[in-house]
Structures are given as structure tokens and as C-alpha cells.
Design a protein around this motif. Structure first.
Motif, mmCIF file in Angstrom:
data_model
loop_
_atom_site.group_PDB
_atom_site.id
_atom_site.type_symbol
_atom_site.label_atom_id
_atom_site.label_comp_id
_atom_site.label_asym_id
_atom_site.label_seq_id
_atom_site.Cartn_x
_atom_site.Cartn_y
_atom_site.Cartn_z
ATOM 1 N N ILE A 205 0.889 -1.170 0.000
ATOM 2 C CA ILE A 205 0.000 0.000 0.000
ATOM 3 C C ILE A 205 0.919 1.210 0.000
ATOM 4 N N ASN A 231 2.033 -5.293 -7.894
ATOM 5 C CA ASN A 231 0.837 -5.575 -7.108
ATOM 6 C C ASN A 231 0.783 -4.585 -5.942
ATOM 7 N N TYR A 232 0.062 -3.477 -6.131
ATOM 8 C CA TYR A 232 0.011 -2.478 -5.064
ATOM 9 C C TYR A 232 -1.263 -1.653 -5.169
ATOM 10 N N ILE A 233 -1.555 -0.953 -4.086
ATOM 11 C CA ILE A 233 -2.649 0.016 -4.008
ATOM 12 C C ILE A 233 -2.030 1.353 -3.644
ATOM 13 N N GLU A 234 -2.481 2.426 -4.289
ATOM 14 C CA GLU A 234 -1.983 3.765 -3.974
ATOM 15 C C GLU A 234 -3.099 4.569 -3.316
ATOM 16 N N THR A 235 -2.817 5.118 -2.148
ATOM 17 C CA THR A 235 -3.812 5.922 -1.445
ATOM 18 C C THR A 235 -3.135 6.798 -0.403
ATOM 19 N N VAL A 240 -8.333 3.758 4.648
ATOM 20 C CA VAL A 240 -8.285 2.694 3.647
ATOM 21 C C VAL A 240 -7.084 1.785 3.906
ATOM 22 N N HIS A 244 -7.351 -2.164 4.901
ATOM 23 C CA HIS A 244 -6.877 -3.170 3.952
ATOM 24 C C HIS A 244 -5.781 -4.047 4.561
ATOM 25 N N SER A 248 -5.483 -8.343 4.193
ATOM 26 C CA SER A 248 -4.569 -8.666 3.100
ATOM 27 C C SER A 248 -3.173 -8.941 3.641
ATOM 28 N N CYS A 250 -0.663 -7.200 2.510
ATOM 29 C CA CYS A 250 0.053 -6.003 2.077
ATOM 30 C C CYS A 250 0.994 -5.497 3.163
#
Length: 326
Positions: A205, A231-235, A240, A244, A248, A250
């Protein structure tokens, strides 16, 4: 005095400034007329009078609507600032007339200094219940222009690099460590000895590109030969990120008090990070005088930072004692 100076100082009124801002907002005279409750010819006449008085063309009609010229852009920018100041003056006068103590407009950078600000707001309300506060959360790119224009009194959060400060004054308040976090169920949370290479298989993340933490984080991971996976989420949302991590595998990078929040149990990976960021603090525009309410808020932020620092110092011996007992 030139004709332009004379017209600006004597003839330009607040209604002219509102007209400029409204035209810039809609870029369509019919919509401007509807928004201002006058006819299209009346809008055109007012704009023509303003342009004639200034001796400048402020807008051009194009196939995409009416768009400002460089002269128009310049005057619109100042018009927005002046109207903001007038609105704030109105708020202050109403506050004095009603017996309240005014209003403070604060920008807060996301994922930063939430405990600092909440503690300071509590102090403010204890001392001056009639002082009201508007808090706007946003990025540095969004909040600093508003601070410059006078729409905000203060911006609280992670201080930006010193070379970006310009006319802003700053005060450092809290050193917030940056840590790598996972959920407590994460496979790495069960490892007694952890190496940087152990991070390689897992998703991340991440703060978005351009945020003040992204570049130093990438440099640190690169120095330890930990390439970021695809494989990542940007925020920038701490809510959030924390949620997450609970569901997960992460890994996230977090700074400051959200790490120690017991509402959602997280695990701190025992890997030492360099000082990636500047301290949390507060910014204001040195070219604009702070209102009494903003000055009081500044004092409360300073005292809140001191109380958080004292609480952290008291917690250190208990942590050390707990480790000795393990």
C-alpha cells in the motif's frame, strides 16, 4: 497616476470582481446570466464597461466558450483573493457582533498529525468555546495555494521540503517516526528475525506518486534491493490503508500516531528506516497577519505537541521494562 491605476482604485467594485469570477467559472454568458439573475445583454454590457475602463481585453470568445486572456487570468486570480478576504472580514465582523470569538480555517495534510490536531482542537474549545473551526483535508498541492490566497489560516501536517516554502512561515511540532506496517495475521508478523529481502514477495500500500513520502520510500527500498512489485494500491487515506492491512498480506508505510492506534491492531516490522520525512508542524503565510483566533490555535498546537511529546517520553520506560521481562 495612470488611467489603469485610477480605474482599478476608484471604479472597480466587488460586483465587478464577482462578475469576473463567475464568468471564469462558467465560461458561458448564458449560464453566467442565469447564475447572477440578470440578462445576457446586461452581463455583456458590464464586462464591456470593465474592459473599456481598464483598456484591456479580459476575455475572448472561442468555439469552446468565453475564455480569459492573460490579462483576465491575472485579474481573476486577484479577484478571487480579494473576495476571499472580504468574505473572511464579513465572518469576523459577524462573530464580533454575535459575541463569538471568530473562526479558524485549517488545512490538514492526510495521513499526518491527526492526533496533534485533535488534541489542539480540544485545547482550543476548552479555552474559547465560541471560536469555531473549519478543517479541510487535502494534499500539499491543494492546500498551499489556498493558504497563499488567504482561504486558509493554517496548514497542519507533515512539513514540505524547505525549498518549497517561499513566503510561508513554519513551526516544527512533532517528530513522527516512519514505520513499515502489516496486519497482525501477516506471515512476516510471525518472524522473530526479519531481513529486507523477506519483503520482496508481498504487495504494497503506497502513497501516490508526487506525495512527499513516495520518492524517499522508493529510494530506501532500492538501496536494500527490494523492488516494488506491480501488485500495489496507492492511497493517501489512512482509513483505507489500515482497513486493507486487516484483510490482506500487504505492507504499508505509515507515519506517526496512526501506527499506535489500538482501534485496529497492526504489526510494526522490525526494520530500521532512515528519517524519510520532515517533522509534523504548522504553516502560515508570513505576508498575512494571523487573526486572534488563528494565533490562539497556534498556541494550542504548540501545547498539544508538547503534551504528546511528554506522553511519549513517559511511555518509553514502560516499553523498556516490558522488554526486559520478556
Amino acid at each position: 497616476m495612470s488611467e489603469l491605476d485610477w480605474y482599478l482604485k476608484i471604479n472597480v467594485k466587488a460586483r465587478h470582481l464577482r462578475l469576473l469570477v463567475t464568468i471564469d467559472t462558467y465560461r458561458n454568458l448564458t449560464q453566467v446570466a442565469e447564475a447572477t439573475h440578470v440578462s445576457v445583454p446586461a452581463v455583456s454590457k458590464s464586462l464591456a464597461e470593465l474592459e473599456r475602463g481598464l483598456g484591456l481585453t479580459l476575455f475572448e470568445r472561442t468555439t469552446h466558450g468565453i475564455v480569459p486572456t492573460p490579462y483576465g487570468e491575472c485579474l481573476i486570480r486577484h479577484a478571487r483573493t480579494i473576495l476571499t478576504i472580504l468574505h473572511r472580514a464579513s465572518d469576523d465582523l459577524k462573530a464580533l457582533n454575535s459575541g463569538t470569538a471568530g473562526k479558524v480555517h485549517i488545512g490538514m495534510l492526510p495521513a499526518s498529525a491527526s492526533m496533534l490536531l485533535s488534541t489542539a482542537l480540544n485545547l482550543l474549545k476548552q479555552r474559547s468555546p465560541g471560536t469555531n473551526v473549519m478543517v479541510t483535508e487535502g494534499t500539499t498541492a491543494l492546500l498551499l495555494p489556498e493558504l497563499w490566497q488567504g482561504q486558509l489560516d493554517l496548514v497542519v501536517g507533515r512539513l514540505p521540503p524547505t525549498d518549497t516554502l517561499g513566503s510561508f512561515e513554519e513551526k516544527e511540532l512533532v517528530e513522527e517516526p516512519v514505520m513499515l506496517m502489516t496486519g497482525c495475521h501477516h506471515p512476516l508478523a510471525r518472524k522473530k528475525v526479519l531481513k529486507w529481502s523477506d519483503l520482496r514477495p508481498y504487495p504494497w500500500i503506497l502513497p501516490p506518486p508526487g506525495s512527499i513520502l513516495r520518492d524517499p520510500l522508493e529510494r530506501t527500498l532500492e538501496a536494500h534491493d527490494v523492488p516494488l512489485t506491480n501488485n500495489y494500491i496507492e492511497t493517501l487515506s489512512m482509513h483505507v490503508a489500515r482497513a486493507h492491512l486487516q484483510v490482506s498480506d500487504c505492507i504499508a508505510v505509515m507515519a506517526g500516531t496512526p501506527v499506535n492506534d489500538t482501534g485496529q491492531r497492526l504489526h510494526t516490522l522490525p526494520l530500521s528506516l532512515p528519517q524519510l520525512l520532515r517533522p509534523a508542524g504548522v504553516l502560515w503565510n508570513r505576508n498575512r497577519g494571523l487573526t486572534p483566533s488563528a494565533k490562539l490555535m497556534l498556541t494550542c498546537l504548540d501545547e498539544a505537541a508538547q503534551s504528546l511529546s511528554d506522553a511519549s517520553d513517559r511511555a518509553v520506560p514502560s516499553v523498556s521494562a516490558a522488554r526486559k521481562g520478556m
